[in-house]
Write a protein that holds these residues in place. Structure first.
Motif, PDB file in Angstrom:
ATOM      1  N   PRO B 218      54.234  42.140  37.555  1.00  0.00           N
ATOM      2  CA  PRO B 218      55.288  42.487  38.509  1.00  0.00           C
ATOM      3  C   PRO B 218      55.976  41.253  39.078  1.00  0.00           C
ATOM      4  N   PHE B 219      57.259  41.401  39.390  1.00  0.00           N
ATOM      5  CA  PHE B 219      57.953  40.355  40.127  1.00  0.00           C
ATOM      6  C   PHE B 219      58.904  41.026  41.102  1.00  0.00           C
ATOM      7  N   LYS B 220      59.401  40.233  42.033  1.00  0.00           N
ATOM      8  CA  LYS B 220      60.355  40.808  42.969  1.00  0.00           C
ATOM      9  C   LYS B 220      61.391  39.776  43.374  1.00  0.00           C
ATOM     10  N   PHE B 221      62.505  40.291  43.862  1.00  0.00           N
ATOM     11  CA  PHE B 221      63.545  39.447  44.450  1.00  0.00           C
ATOM     12  C   PHE B 221      63.179  39.188  45.901  1.00  0.00           C
ATOM     13  N   VAL B 228      57.016  35.864  40.865  1.00  0.00           N
ATOM     14  CA  VAL B 228      56.257  36.635  39.876  1.00  0.00           C
ATOM     15  C   VAL B 228      54.803  36.691  40.333  1.00  0.00           C
ATOM     16  N   PHE B 229      54.173  37.816  40.118  1.00  0.00           N
ATOM     17  CA  PHE B 229      52.782  37.991  40.548  1.00  0.00           C
ATOM     18  C   PHE B 229      51.925  38.303  39.319  1.00  0.00           C
ATOM     19  N   PRO B 230      51.480  37.253  38.629  1.00  0.00           N
ATOM     20  CA  PRO B 230      50.686  37.520  37.433  1.00  0.00           C
ATOM     21  C   PRO B 230      49.445  38.326  37.760  1.00  0.00           C
ATOM     22  N   GLU B 345      51.183  41.827  44.022  1.00  0.00           N
ATOM     23  CA  GLU B 345      51.838  41.009  45.041  1.00  0.00           C
ATOM     24  C   GLU B 345      50.935  40.888  46.262  1.00  0.00           C
ATOM     25  N   LEU B 346      50.301  42.008  46.656  1.00  0.00           N
ATOM     26  CA  LEU B 346      49.390  41.989  47.803  1.00  0.00           C
ATOM     27  C   LEU B 346      48.219  41.043  47.549  1.00  0.00           C
ATOM     28  N   PHE B 347      47.762  41.019  46.309  1.00  0.00           N
ATOM     29  CA  PHE B 347      46.650  40.131  45.947  1.00  0.00           C
ATOM     30  C   PHE B 347      47.012  38.678  46.249  1.00  0.00           C
TER      31      PHE B 347
END
Lengths: 123, 546
Positions: B218-221, B228-230, B345-347
Motif C-alpha cells: 500500500p501507498f498513499k498521498f 509507501v508502506f512495504p 501504514e499503521l504498522f
C-alpha cells in the motif's frame, strides 16, 4: 470504656454485628466502610488497639489497607484481624500481628480473640 | 555511475533493496489517477534536494501550468529548482511524436541533450511513453522506437524514469514497454469487497540486476508526496533480538487484578482482555496505561471505536486520571477508523512511535476492529502476529481487547480468537445473581505464572475498577444459572443466625449482669428483625406490620 477498635467492613450487616460484639466487651468502636476511610480513621485515632477488617471492599480493599498499615505507616505491631470467607489466604496476610477470622464467625470466639489481642498490647 | 539511485520516497527504496541501479530505466505504470507522474517527479525532486542530482522532466501529457500546479500542491517549488539550475522542464505536444521516429529525434532527443548538458542532469522523467504508440501501429516499431529512445538517454549518462498507462490488467498480457525497461513499478487502485475506499498499491514487478521485495504494497498521498508502506513479515526471534527486554510483570493498575495475576501482566509480551459488551474492557486498558504513565512508562492507546475526547470523558467519570498523562505527553491517544485504516501504514506509524517516543505500553481497542482493517480476512492472524512481533521485539507490554458477542459454551475460552497469540487472557463477563447483574473477572490463561481460575466480582468505584470477592460456593455462573450459596447471602443470612445463637448462649450465662443480658436480648431482637426483613425482601413476602 475499654480499648478502641477500628472496624472496617463495607457490609452494614456484618459491621453492625461486630459492633454489637465489641460493645458487649465494652470496647470503643470506630467504623469505616472501606480501606481509605480506615486510613483516615487511623490518622485521627492513633490510639486504636486493634483493627478488624474485611478483605473485599470497594475503593481500597483489605489487602491494600494491610499493606499500608504495615509498610507505609510502619505499624508492624498493630494487631489486625482479617475477616474473610476465602478458603485460601494470600501470603500477604501472613504476619505475626495478623490473624484470619473466617466468615461466618462466632461472636463468642471473636470477643475472646479481641480480649487476647488487646491484652497482649497491655490494653 | 555506480551504487544505488535512491528515490528518497519513504518505503520505496526498501522495496528496491536500497534503491534502483543507476542507468536502469524505471517504468512507472498504472491506470489514470494512480500517481505515476507524482511518483516520477518526486524521484526527480528528491534527487535534486536530497542527493544533489539535477533532473530533467519531459512531459508529453500536461501543459506547463497544470504540471506546476499539481506538483506545487505537495510543496515542491519548481521555479526555485529551475532558478537554481538544478531542474529543467520540457513540454512536448504528443502530436509532435507522430508519425515517424524522425520527429522524435528532432523534436525531443536533441532538446533533451541540450537541457542535460546545461544542468548536468542525472535523472530524467519522461511522462508518458504511452504516446510513443502514436508513432506507429506496428508493435515492433513501437518497441524499437522506445528502446532506441531509452538507450539514447542512457548514453547521455542519465537514468530514465518513464511513465506509461496500464492497459492490460491480465497477468499474461504484458505490454511491450515492460520488456524494454530494467525496472517496472506497477501503481494500482484496488477496491476490495467491504472496504469503502480504494487501496493504492505499488508493486515492483521487475528489477533487473538487483534484489527487490515483490507483492503489492500500500501507498498513499500525503501533503508532501507519496509514502509507501512495504508489507512486512514477522521474522524468527533469536535470543539476541530481544534487546533490553523488561522482566517480571507490569501492573494492570488494578490492585485486585494484579493479585490474581500474581503481580500483573507479563512484561514485554501481548496480553488480552476479552469479554462481552459493557464489561469494562476499555476501562481495564485505561487503568493499564494510566498505571504505566505513573511508573514512567510512556504509553499509546490505539482506539478504533471511541474518539479520544469521549474516551477521556468516560474515564474521568470512572475515576481514572488520564487527562493529565495525555496533556503531558506520557500517554498518546490515536483514533483510527476501521476499514479505512490500512494496517501496513499503521504498522509503520506504530514502529516510528515506539522508536521516537520510547513507548513501553500499548493498548489496542479492539482486536475485532483491527480485523476489519485487514485487506483480506484470511490474513487476520498474519497481521496480528506481525504487530505482536513488532511490540515483543521492542520489549513493549501490549494489551488488546476483544469483544465476544455472546457466550456459546460453558467456558468462554472457545469464543476467544487467537488465544495462542497472547501470554495472559483475562475474561470479563456479566451474570445475574439473585436478580442483580454482576460483572465478573477471571483469568483464563496465565502462561508462566500461577494464576487463579476463580470468578471474582469486578465493580467500578470512585477511583476506578475494584476486583473483590470470589463467588464462593456458586456453580454455573458463566452458564447464566448460578447455583449454590453466595457470600453475600451467607453474610446477611447465616451470620445473623450464628450471631443470634451466640448471643443467646451468652445471655444464659450466670456471670452476665442484668444490663448485659438486656443488651444481648436487644441485639438478638435486632438481628432477627433484620433477618426477617431480608428474607421477606428476598422471597417477596409482605411484612406483618406488627
Amino acid at each position: 470504656m475499654g480499648a478502641k477498635v477500628l472496624v472496617v467492613e463495607d457490609n452494614e450487616s456484618i459491621r453492625s454485628i461486630v459492633r454489637m460484639v465489641l460493645e458487649m466487651g465494652q470496647y470503643e468502636v470506630v467504623e469505616a466502610s472501606d480501606g481509605k476511610q480506615a486510613l483516615d480513621c487511623l490518622e485521627r485515632h492513633a490510639d486504636c488497639a486493634l483493627v478488624i477488617s474485611d478483605l473485599a471492599m470497594p475503593v481500597m480493599d483489605g489487602y491494600e489497607l494491610l499493606d499500608h498499615i504495615r509498610n507505609v505507616m510502619g505499624r508492624r505491631d498493630l494487631p489486625v484481624f482479617v475477616l474473610t470467607a476465602e478458603k485460601e489466604a494470600s501470603a500477604v496476610l501472613e504476619h505475626p500481628a495478623t490473624r484470619l477470622i473466617r466468615k461466618p464467625f462466632s461472636p463468642i470466639e471473636l470477643l475472646e480473640a479481641v480480649r487476647q489481642a488487646v491484652a497482649s498490647r497491655g490494653g | 555511475m555506480k551504487g544505488r539511485l535512491k528515490t528518497g520516497i519513504v518505503g520505496l527504496d526498501a522495496l528496491l533493496d536500497g534503491g534502483s541501479l543507476y542507468h536502469n530505466a524505471i517504468l512507472l505504470k498504472g491506470p489514470p489517477g494512480s500517481g505515476k507522474t507524482t511518483v516520477g517527479f518526486q524521484i526527480i525532486r528528491n534527487g535534486i534536494v536530497e542527493f544533489g542530482e539535477p533532473g530533467l522532466v519531459v512531459s508529453f501529457d500536461q501543459f506547463p501550468q497544470q504540471f506546476r500546479r499539481d506538483m506545487e500542491s505537495f510543496g515542491w517549488r519548481i521555479d526555485e529548482l529551475i532558478a537554481a539550475g538544478k531542474l529543467e522542464t520540457l513540454f512536448v505536444s504528443p502530436e509532435d511524436l507522430a508519425p515517424i521516429a524522425a520527429h522524435l529525434e528532432s523534436m525531443v532527443v536533441g532538446r533533451i541533450q541540450e537541457a542535460m548538458e546545461r544542468i548536468g542532469a542525472i535523472r530524467v522523467l519522461v511522462d508518458s511513453v504511452s504516446h510513443f504508440k502514436r508513432a506507429s501501429n506496428d508493435p515492433m516499431v513501437q518497441r524499437a522506437l522506445l528502446m532506441g529512445f531509452i538507450n539514447q538517454l542512457k548514453t547521455m549518462g542519465m537514468t530514465p524514469i518513464l511513465t506509461a498507462e496500464l492497459t492490460n490488467r491480465a497477468d499474461d498480457l504484458i505490454d511491450f514497454e515492460e520488456y524494454v525497461v530494467d525496472c517496472v513499478l506497477i501503481l494500482d487502485l484496488l477496491l476490495r469487497p467491504g472496504h469503502p475506499l480504494p487501496e493504492r498499491t505499488m508493486e515492483v514487478r521487475k528489477a533487473r540486476g538487483q534484489n527487490h521485495i515483490g507483492g503489492k504494497h500500500p501507498f498513499k498521498f500525503t501533503s508532501h508526496g507519496i509514502e509507501v508502506f512495504p508489507h512486512r513479515m514477522p521474522q524468527p526471534l533469536g535470543l539476541g533480538d530481544l534487546g533490553d527486554r523488561p522482566l517480571g510483570h507490569v501492573s494492570s493498575g488494578i490492585a485486585g487484578l494484579d493479585r490474581i495475576l500474581q503481580g500483573g501482566f507479563t512484561a514485554g509480551v501481548p496480553s488480552l482482555v476479552a469479554g462481552v459488551s459493557g464489561t469494562y474492557k476499555t476501562t481495564v486498558l485505561s487503568h493499564f496505561l494510566a498505571s504505566g504513565a505513573a511508573a514512567g512508562e510512556p504509553g499509546l492507546l490505539i482506539s478504533f471505536e471511541e474518539p479520544p475526547p469521549y474516551l477521556l470523558q468516560v474515564m474521568r467519570q470512572r475515576g481514572i486520571e488520564l487527562d493529565t498523562a495525555v496533556r503531558e505527553g506520557r500517554v498518546t491517544l490515536w483514533h483510527r477508523v476501521a476499514k479505512t485504516c490500512p494496517l501496513d501504514e499503521l504498522f509503520y506509524q506504530l514502529e516510528n512511535e515506539i522508536k521516537s517516543r520510547g513507548i513501553r505500553r500499548i493498548g489496542i481497542d479492539s482486536l475485532n476492529d483491527f480485523e476489519r482493517c485487514v485487506p483480506e480476512p484470511t490474513r487476520s492472524k498474519d497481521y496480528l502476529i506481525l504487530f505482536n512481533d513488532l511490540m515483543t521485539r521492542r520489549g513493549v507490554s501490549a494489551l488488546w481487547t476483544q469483544k465476544i458477542d455472546r457466550l456459546t459454551d460453558r467456558s468462554p475460552i472457545g469464543d476467544i480468537r487467537y488465544l495462542s497469540q497472547f501470554d495472559t487472557v483475562v475474561f470479563l463477563g456479566q451474570v445475574e445473581i439473585e436478580s442483580e447483574l454482576r460483572k465478573v473477572v477471571s483469568i483464563l490463561k496465565g502462561r508462566g505464572a500461577k494464576c487463579e481460575g476463580d470468578l471474582r466480582a469486578i465493580e467500578c468505584g470512585p477511583s476506578g475498577l475494584v476486583v473483590s470477592e470470589k463467588f464462593h460456593g456458586l456453580a454455573g455462573i458463566l452458564e447464566g444459572s448460578p447455583r449454590g450459596q453466595y457470600k453475600k447471602t451467607i453474610e446477611e443470612l447465616l451470620q445473623p443466625v450464628i450471631s443470634a445463637r451466640d448471643f443467646l448462649k451468652m445471655a444464659r450465662r450466670d456471670d452476665v449482669s442484668a444490663e448485659q443480658r438486656r443488651l444481648l436480648w436487644d441485639n438478638i431482637d435486632t438481628l432477627l428483625g433484620d433477618l426477617d426483613t431480608r428474607l421477606r425482601e428476598q422471597f417477596g413476602i409482605e411484612s406483618d406490620n406488627e
